[in-house]
Design a protein around this motif. Structure first.
Motif, PDB file in Angstrom:
ATOM      1  N   ALA A  88     -24.209 -19.304  11.434  1.00 50.61           N
ATOM      2  CA  ALA A  88     -24.063 -18.753  12.065  1.00 50.61           C
ATOM      3  C   ALA A  88     -25.694 -18.608  13.151  1.00 50.61           C
ATOM      4  CB  ALA A  88     -24.044 -16.875  12.036  1.00 50.61           C
ATOM      5  N   ILE A  89     -26.325 -18.977  12.319  1.00 53.92           N
ATOM      6  CA  ILE A  89     -27.254 -19.421  12.720  1.00 53.92           C
ATOM      7  C   ILE A  89     -27.205 -20.719  13.534  1.00 53.92           C
ATOM      8  CG2 ILE A  89     -30.317 -20.113  11.745  1.00 53.92           C
ATOM      9  CD1 ILE A  89     -29.739 -17.976   9.088  1.00 53.92           C
ATOM     10  N   LEU A  90     -26.751 -21.983  13.206  1.00 50.85           N
ATOM     11  CA  LEU A  90     -27.046 -22.485  14.050  1.00 50.85           C
ATOM     12  C   LEU A  90     -25.906 -22.892  15.213  1.00 50.85           C
ATOM     13  CD1 LEU A  90     -25.787 -25.313  11.077  1.00 50.85           C
ATOM     14  CD2 LEU A  90     -28.066 -25.298  12.351  1.00 50.85           C
ATOM     15  N   ALA A  91     -25.737 -21.652  15.371  1.00 48.91           N
ATOM     16  CA  ALA A  91     -23.912 -21.414  16.674  1.00 48.91           C
ATOM     17  C   ALA A  91     -25.367 -20.867  17.696  1.00 48.91           C
ATOM     18  CB  ALA A  91     -23.208 -19.793  15.940  1.00 48.91           C
ATOM     19  N   LEU A  92     -26.462 -19.940  16.801  1.00 57.28           N
ATOM     20  CA  LEU A  92     -27.313 -19.493  17.738  1.00 57.28           C
ATOM     21  C   LEU A  92     -28.145 -20.538  18.345  1.00 57.28           C
ATOM     22  CD1 LEU A  92     -25.941 -17.009  16.838  1.00 57.28           C
ATOM     23  CD2 LEU A  92     -29.019 -15.966  17.131  1.00 57.28           C
ATOM     24  N   SER A  93     -28.939 -21.192  17.622  1.00 53.11           N
ATOM     25  CA  SER A  93     -29.271 -22.935  17.967  1.00 53.11           C
ATOM     26  C   SER A  93     -28.590 -23.770  19.013  1.00 53.11           C
ATOM     27  CB  SER A  93     -29.171 -23.697  17.208  1.00 53.11           C
ATOM     28  OG  SER A  93     -29.911 -25.169  18.038  1.00 53.11           O
ATOM     29  N   ASP A  94     -26.954 -23.836  18.868  1.00 51.52           N
ATOM     30  CA  ASP A  94     -26.226 -24.590  19.933  1.00 51.52           C
ATOM     31  C   ASP A  94     -26.714 -23.345  21.251  1.00 51.52           C
ATOM     32  OD1 ASP A  94     -25.486 -26.065  17.992  1.00 51.52           O
ATOM     33  OD2 ASP A  94     -23.994 -25.424  17.698  1.00 51.52           O
ATOM     34  N   ALA A  95     -26.162 -22.098  21.284  1.00 50.38           N
ATOM     35  CA  ALA A  95     -25.969 -21.760  22.695  1.00 50.38           C
ATOM     36  C   ALA A  95     -27.531 -21.446  22.870  1.00 50.38           C
ATOM     37  CB  ALA A  95     -25.648 -20.052  21.944  1.00 50.38           C
ATOM     38  N   GLY A  96     -28.770 -22.081  22.134  1.00 48.55           N
ATOM     39  CA  GLY A  96     -30.042 -21.927  22.715  1.00 48.55           C
ATOM     40  C   GLY A  96     -30.421 -20.539  22.984  1.00 48.55           C
ATOM     41  N   ILE A  97     -30.295 -20.291  21.795  1.00 45.46           N
ATOM     42  CA  ILE A  97     -30.734 -18.591  21.969  1.00 45.46           C
ATOM     43  C   ILE A  97     -32.490 -19.054  20.738  1.00 45.46           C
ATOM     44  CG2 ILE A  97     -30.883 -16.424  20.214  1.00 45.46           C
ATOM     45  CD1 ILE A  97     -27.590 -16.520  21.700  1.00 45.46           C
ATOM     46  N   LEU A  98     -32.285 -20.090  19.331  1.00 50.16           N
ATOM     47  CA  LEU A  98     -33.204 -20.009  19.126  1.00 50.16           C
ATOM     48  C   LEU A  98     -33.123 -22.039  18.466  1.00 50.16           C
ATOM     49  CD1 LEU A  98     -31.728 -19.007  15.114  1.00 50.16           C
ATOM     50  CD2 LEU A  98     -33.366 -17.985  17.131  1.00 50.16           C
ATOM     51  N   PRO A  99     -34.104 -21.968  18.349  1.00 49.16           N
ATOM     52  CA  PRO A  99     -34.251 -23.707  19.108  1.00 49.16           C
ATOM     53  C   PRO A  99     -34.160 -24.851  17.893  1.00 49.16           C
ATOM     54  CG  PRO A  99     -36.842 -22.437  19.354  1.00 49.16           C
ATOM     55  CD  PRO A  99     -35.415 -21.552  18.426  1.00 49.16           C
ATOM     56  N   LYS A 100     -33.436 -25.751  17.795  1.00 45.40           N
ATOM     57  CA  LYS A 100     -32.554 -26.390  16.747  1.00 45.40           C
ATOM     58  C   LYS A 100     -33.796 -26.579  15.804  1.00 45.40           C
ATOM     59  CE  LYS A 100     -29.468 -29.987  15.847  1.00 45.40           C
ATOM     60  NZ  LYS A 100     -29.321 -30.369  14.706  1.00 45.40           N
ATOM     61  N   GLU A 101     -34.667 -27.452  15.660  1.00 46.16           N
ATOM     62  CA  GLU A 101     -35.776 -27.291  14.496  1.00 46.16           C
ATOM     63  C   GLU A 101     -35.609 -26.157  14.297  1.00 46.16           C
ATOM     64  OE1 GLU A 101     -40.272 -28.459  14.823  1.00 46.16           O
ATOM     65  OE2 GLU A 101     -38.978 -29.932  15.180  1.00 46.16           O
ATOM     66  N   PHE A 102     -36.321 -24.843  14.246  1.00 48.15           N
ATOM     67  CA  PHE A 102     -36.425 -23.589  13.696  1.00 48.15           C
ATOM     68  C   PHE A 102     -34.709 -23.341  13.403  1.00 48.15           C
ATOM     69  CE2 PHE A 102     -36.378 -19.119  13.283  1.00 48.15           C
ATOM     70  CZ  PHE A 102     -37.362 -18.628  13.080  1.00 48.15           C
ATOM     71  N   ALA A 103     -33.451 -23.744  13.656  1.00 45.53           N
ATOM     72  CA  ALA A 103     -32.516 -23.258  13.177  1.00 45.53           C
ATOM     73  C   ALA A 103     -32.254 -23.890  11.718  1.00 45.53           C
ATOM     74  CB  ALA A 103     -30.965 -23.144  14.173  1.00 45.53           C
ATOM     75  N   ASP A 104     -32.480 -25.336  11.742  1.00 50.75           N
ATOM     76  CA  ASP A 104     -32.587 -26.117  10.655  1.00 50.75           C
ATOM     77  C   ASP A 104     -33.342 -26.027   9.721  1.00 50.75           C
ATOM     78  OD1 ASP A 104     -30.248 -27.585  11.902  1.00 50.75           O
ATOM     79  OD2 ASP A 104     -31.898 -29.118  12.897  1.00 50.75           O
ATOM     80  N   LYS A 105     -34.552 -25.597   9.965  1.00 45.05           N
ATOM     81  CA  LYS A 105     -35.382 -24.447   8.725  1.00 45.05           C
ATOM     82  C   LYS A 105     -34.859 -23.645   8.360  1.00 45.05           C
ATOM     83  CE  LYS A 105     -40.425 -23.107   8.378  1.00 45.05           C
ATOM     84  NZ  LYS A 105     -41.218 -22.899   8.562  1.00 45.05           N
ATOM     85  N   ILE A 106     -34.284 -22.581   8.931  1.00 49.01           N
ATOM     86  CA  ILE A 106     -34.110 -22.190   8.453  1.00 49.01           C
ATOM     87  C   ILE A 106     -32.759 -21.418   7.479  1.00 49.01           C
ATOM     88  CG2 ILE A 106     -36.099 -19.986   9.366  1.00 49.01           C
ATOM     89  CD1 ILE A 106     -33.170 -18.626  11.334  1.00 49.01           C
ATOM     90  N   LYS A 107     -31.830 -22.590   8.086  1.00 49.13           N
ATOM     91  CA  LYS A 107     -30.518 -22.303   7.625  1.00 49.13           C
ATOM     92  C   LYS A 107     -29.887 -21.838   6.584  1.00 49.13           C
ATOM     93  CE  LYS A 107     -29.303 -27.584   8.213  1.00 49.13           C
ATOM     94  NZ  LYS A 107     -29.526 -28.389   8.642  1.00 49.13           N
TER      95      LYS A 107
END
Length: 90
Positions: free
Chosen positions: A24-43
């Motif tokens: 779900a965290i990565l999906a929000l990144s893919d949708a542009g809601i979270l930056p990819k680098e941040f999503a990778d950090k918190i996944k």
């Protein structure tokens, strides 16, 4: 944070099927809601949460690491800003 991501991912149909909260965290990144680098950090947060809550692998639990992690809440603040920014766009 992971539950918020799960709710948003579900509401926006970003999941084809309900997957893990890390997805779900990565999906929000893919949708542009979270930056990819941040999503990778918190996944990894959902797995860390599960270890604490459900007492998985008690011999590997490191209370000092948990304490040190909780001293820095910058990721929670950043997450809040990203979500609020996304909400204000809509």
């Amino acid at each position: 944070m992971s539950r918020v991501c799960a709710h948003i991912a579900s509401a926006l149909s970003l999941w084809k099927v309900r997957e893990s909260e890390s997805e779900a965290i990565l999906a929000l990144s893919d949708a542009g809601i979270l930056p990819k680098e941040f999503a990778d950090k918190i996944k990894g947060m959902p797995a860390f949460r599960n270890r604490i809550i459900h007492d998985y692998l008690p011999n590997e639990f490191d209370a000092l690491k948990l304490f040190e992690t909780l001293q820095n809440l910058d990721d929670f603040k950043a997450f809040s800003k990203y979500i609020l920014s996304w909400l204000e766009k809509d």
